[in-house]
Design an enzyme around this catalytic site. Structure first.
Site, PDB file in Angstrom:
ATOM      1  CB  ILE A 573      -0.996   0.067   1.377  1.00  0.00           C
ATOM      2  CG1 ILE A 573      -0.178  -0.123   2.546  1.00  0.00           C
ATOM      3  CG2 ILE A 573      -1.957  -0.972   1.014  1.00  0.00           C
ATOM      4  CD1 ILE A 573      -1.048   0.134   3.925  1.00  0.00           C
ATOM      5  N   GLY A 574       2.133   1.046  -0.117  1.00  0.00           N
ATOM      6  CA  GLY A 574       2.810   2.472  -0.041  1.00  0.00           C
ATOM      7  C   GLY A 574       4.418   1.962   0.124  1.00  0.00           C
ATOM      8  CB  THR A 575       7.681   2.743  -1.094  1.00  0.00           C
ATOM      9  OG1 THR A 575       7.366   3.695  -2.125  1.00  0.00           O
ATOM     10  CG2 THR A 575       7.100   1.204  -1.784  1.00  0.00           C
ATOM     11  N   GLY A 576       8.007   3.966   1.624  1.00  0.00           N
ATOM     12  CA  GLY A 576       8.257   5.163   2.320  1.00  0.00           C
ATOM     13  C   GLY A 576       9.900   5.368   2.296  1.00  0.00           C
ATOM     14  N   GLY A 577      10.441   6.141   3.253  1.00  0.00           N
ATOM     15  CA  GLY A 577      11.919   6.391   3.125  1.00  0.00           C
ATOM     16  C   GLY A 577      12.978   5.151   2.947  1.00  0.00           C
ATOM     17  N   GLY A 579      11.947   0.613   2.930  1.00  0.00           N
ATOM     18  CA  GLY A 579      11.158  -0.609   3.045  1.00  0.00           C
ATOM     19  C   GLY A 579       9.846  -0.302   2.303  1.00  0.00           C
ATOM     20  CB  VAL A 581       3.719   0.235   4.160  1.00  0.00           C
ATOM     21  CG1 VAL A 581       2.685  -0.150   5.068  1.00  0.00           C
ATOM     22  CG2 VAL A 581       4.821   1.225   4.801  1.00  0.00           C
ATOM     23  CG  ASP A 695      10.724  13.274   8.150  1.00  0.00           C
ATOM     24  OD1 ASP A 695      10.845  14.095   7.840  1.00  0.00           O
ATOM     25  OD2 ASP A 695      10.719  12.164   7.322  1.00  0.00           O
TER      26      ASP A 695
END
Length: 869
Positions: A573-577, A579, A581, A695
């Site tokens: 459902i998404g990617t972050g800084g 890894g 998710v 952040d």
């Protein structure tokens, strides 16, 4: 509290008089005195009938002799008066000889404007906007010779603008927009030499612009768009040198843009689009150094784009020249427009390649070059557009291939490169673009397989892959096993993914012999590094995520693998800084979110460090407004964190989605800001040592199904001992980082305080406050904020706060936000002070919310005594 917040009385109720103009009679009962006060504007009422008493009524102001000088009843919502009662004709105007201000905007007034209004001979300000007024503008209205502001906008007025409008020589503001007024603009309007603001959009006005209008040299705002005006744009337009806003769009103007337009050096917004203008763009446009918005689209302009636009108009944010007949190459000077967010040059006749300098447009979110004759490759010219969201390049002659550089466009939502000559394999990096929702590659020369992962990403839930065929059609060498219009991919050309699957199957067959032993060994290694949270105790074996860390781990680990189909991309459902998710539903029905480092990412020391740092931080803290960590696995082959799942996603997503943003009401936005303040206060003042997040952004604030906020993403957080000074590399997100951090590189709690101020303003405004922030941080520009209204800068997608308590809370949040943005860190409040202010008992606003100025919200002192009740 602040100057305009007052305490409510504990001994009496405030008399709230919702007063209408002869369209309703309200009797307000005072709870302690049981007295009755009739509506001020009851038929035949005169101010001398009730001496002094009427001056105490809400919305009424009087002079020293108890004569009414102001009636301000805008935004009435009584729900009592009948439509027949809400008519101006019932007002006894002769009984208000000293009235200077009559503001009935949004008061539900219906019917015609009566001629008797001329009796208000001392009237200076008349606002009847946002009502249901019909009929023509009465000639008698022009007898109000002292009038400075006349606003009749957003009604249903018909007829023409009376020639006698020229008698109102003191007018500074004339607004007639959004009516059904016809005829021509009268020549007499040229007599209004004090006029600063003229808005006649949209109506049914016709004919040419009268030359007399260009005698109004004090004008700062001129909007005559959305009419049927014709003729050419006179050269005399250059006389209006004080204009900052000029809109002539959606008319029938012909001829060329006069070079005299270069005289308008104060202009910030120029809109000449959707006319029949011809000729070239005058080079004199280079003189408009303050220009931020330039709309010239949907005309018949020819010639090339003057390179002077890119050389001198450095403040441009929107440049829209589409649907003309412009030719030549794209000037590389456009790359100098570093503030540019929208560049629309589509549907022209441009040739040549995309200039390499375009890669420096680092703030660009919208680029349209479609329907031209552009050649050459896409990259490296667009490699730096990390903020681009909408990219339209269709119907050109673009060639080359799209390689892995596409991953640099990480915010991409829509990309259309159809009808070009692009070749090569469809890059797998498209799948990693977390925001991508539409991708049109049709009618090119792509070859190779269409990956199922890409089709899943573009699929609209229940719609099958077949419906996506139009996005890939016209590429003769593409193959796909799930879309029938394409041939199946031959075995010899299977991708590495298919080969990997075969290898995995062989390994599974071989490993069955050692399955029990191997599985137990792997699980034991994983369990050795797992954390056991105190509240996670349970003796069940049903795969419940809250029980796995205190049992044998085997059931939960199997459930996670099964629920995500071994972390299949369709659950991402998404990617972050660091890894990705995943969303997973366990057998118990619980839905969880998993943040996982992939194999290649585990090998990167910085990503692994951030991952471990998040574990360390979240196991030390526990707060209702901080996302809860339910467990983790730190095996060398499988590293993931397990969180509670947040249904509504990030605050950034909600604010940037019009439908979601409307759901986030003012009260919910205030609660989001309160939750963030309390979470940061806990981290800074209740943890030992204190924790600095580093952040704090709207991307890292998650919302559950009830739109409650939780602070997340602690990968850059640091424990801070007050006895030591910590210096580090820059961390955080551009636009939220405190200014001092760039040169001191020192971690302090005041860095989070600054970021909180940015997030609080962004939540109120509905968008990142970049422009406002630059004014706040610049001592030379701060004066520009003084006269801005708070009601003008907050999110316009929501109606203005109508509850007086919500109005008060919005104002308080704005005050605290500006205090947190102080350039000097020591002059910012602590998050404990902010949290306490948001919890403290408060009174109500002592003045109208619509009158609150931004300048009044900015506290000159370092501490917050002025904000305390």
């Amino acid at each position: 509290m602040i100057a305009y917040i007052s305490k409510t009385s504990n001994n009496s109720l405030t008399l709230l008089w919702v007063i209408s103009i002869a369209f309703f009679i309200i009797v307000v009962k005072a709870s302690l005195q049981d007295s009755h006060v009739f509506s001020l504007l009851q038929t035949n009422w005169c101010e001398d009938q009730h001496t002094r008493q009427h001056c105490q009524w809400q919305g009424i102001s009087c002079d020293d002799n108890d004569h009414i000088t102001e009636i301000s009843l805008h935004d009435i919502n009584d729900g009592l008066a009948s439509m027949e009662q809400r008519m101006l004709k019932n007002l006894n105007f002769s009984c208000l000889p000293n009235l200077a201000t009559l503001d009935l905007s949004k008061a539900g007034v219906v019917g015609v404007i009566p001629r008797e209004i001329a009796h208000l001979t001392k009237l200076i300000h008349l606002d009847l906007s946002y009502n249901v007024l019909t009929g023509e503008i009465p000639l008698s209205l022009t007898n109000l010779s002292h009038l400075k502001v006349l606003d009749l906008s957003y009604n249903e007025l018909i007829g023409s603008i009376p020639e006698s409008i020229g008698l109102l020589i003191n007018l500074t503001r004339l607004e007639l927009w959004d009516n059904q007024i016809n005829g021509s603009i009268p020549n007499s309007i040229g007599k209004l030499e004090n006029l600063l603001y003229l808005d006649l959009n949209p109506n049914y006005l016709s004919g040419p612009i009268p030359s007399a209008l260009f005698r109004l040299t004090k004008l700062t705002h001129l909007d005559i768009s959305n009419n049927k005006l014709n003729g050419s744009i006179p050269k005399a337009l250059g006389n209006l040198t004080n204009l900052s806003y000029l809109s002539l769009q959606l008319n029938q103007f012909i001829g060329s843009i006069p070079p005299e337009i270069g005289n308008l050096r104060s202009l910030k917004d120029l809109q000449l689009n959707q006319n029949n203008l011809s000729g070239s763009i005058p080079q004199e446009i280079k003189n408009l150094r303050n220009l931020e918005i330039l709309y010239l689209s949907q005309n018949h302009l020819t010639g090339s784009i003057p390179p002077e636009i890119g050389k001198y108009l450095r403040n441009l944010i929107y440049l829209v020249l589409s649907q003309n007949h412009l030719t030549g190459t794209l000037p590389p000077q456009i790359g100098n427009l570093r503030s540019l967010q929208t560049l629309d040059l589509g549907q022209n006749k441009f040739i040549g390649s995309i200039p390499l300098e375009f890669q420096f447009l680092r703030n660009l979110t919208y680029l349209d070059l479609s329907f031209n004759e552009i050649t050459g490759p896409i990259f490296p010219s667009l490699i730096g557009l990390s903020t681009i969201q909408n990219l339209y390049l269709s119907s050109n002659r673009i060639n080359g291939s799209i390689g892995k550089d596409i991953e640099n466009l990480s915010k991409l939502k829509i990309m259309d490169v159809s009808n070009n000559n692009i070749s090569g394999i469809i890059p797998t990096q498209f799948v990693s673009l977390s925001y991508l929702a539409y991708l049109n590659l049709s009618n090119n020369n792509f070859r190779g397989p269409i990956e199922d992962a890409l089709l899943n990403k573009l699929s609209t839930g229940t719609s099958g892959h077949e419906l996506l065929s139009d996005l890939f059609i016209g590429n003769k060498d593409l193959c796909c096993d799930t879309i029938s219009v394409f041939p199946n991919c031959p075995r010899s050309s299977r991708t590495k993914k298919n080969i990997t699957i075969v290898k995995i199957l062989l390994l599974i067959i071989i490993s069955t012999i050692f399955l029990c032993i191997g599985f137990v060994v792997i699980l034991k290694r994983c369990l050795k590094t797992r954390n056991v949270l105190p509240e996670a105790k349970s003796n069940t074996r049903n795969g419940d995520i809250f029980s796995i860390w205190n049992y044998d781990g085997k059931i939960a680990f199997e459930d996670i693998i099964k629920a995500t189909e071994e972390f299949d991309i369709k659950y991402c459902i998404g990617t972050g800084g660091y890894g990705s998710v995943y969303r997973a539903q366990l057998p118990s029905g619980k839905i969880i979110a998993l943040k996982k480092l992939h194999g290649s990412e585990i090998e990167k020391p910085t990503l692994k460090e951030s991952f471990l740092n998040e574990v360390e931080t979240l196991t030390k803290i526990r707060h209702k407004s901080i996302v809860q960590l339910h467990g983790y696995c730190l095996h060398k082959r499988s590293m993931f964190l397990i969180y509670e799942y947040m249904e509504r996603g990030s605050l950034f997503y909600v604010l940037n989605n019009d439908k979601e943003a409307v759901d986030l009401s003012w009260s919910k936005r205030v609660n989001v800001i309160k939750s963030l303040a309390h979470a940061l206060s806990y981290m800074h003042h209740d943890c030992a040592p204190s924790i600095v997040h580093r952040d704090v952004t709207t991307t890292n604030i998650l919302l559950n199904s009830q739109l409650e906020a939780f602070l997340s993403d602690f990968g850059t957080a640091r424990l801070v001992d007050p006895d030591f000074s910590y210096q580090t590399m820059i961390a955080g997100t551009y636009g939220y980082i405190a200014p001092e951090f760039a040169y001191t590189m020192t971690i302090t709690e005041k860095c989070d305080v600054f970021s909180f101020g940015v997030v609080a303003l962004e939540t109120l405004m509905g968008k990142h406050p970049a422009e406002l922030l630059s004014l706040v941080l610049s001592t030379s520009s701060s004066s520009l904020l003084q006269n801005k209204l708070l009601s003008e800068i907050i999110d316009q997608r929501l109606s203005r706060p109508r509850n007086r308590f919500i109005e008060r809370d919005v104002v308080l949040v704005a005050i605290l936000a500006f205090a947190c943005l102080n350039v000097q860190p020591n002059c910012r409040p602590t998050m404990l002070q902010v949290s306490q202010q948001l919890l403290a008992p408060k009174g109500l606003l002592a003045k109208s919310f619509s009158e609150v100025l931004v300048g009044q919200l900015m506290i000159p002192k370092c501490l917050l005594e002025d904000v305390e009740t």
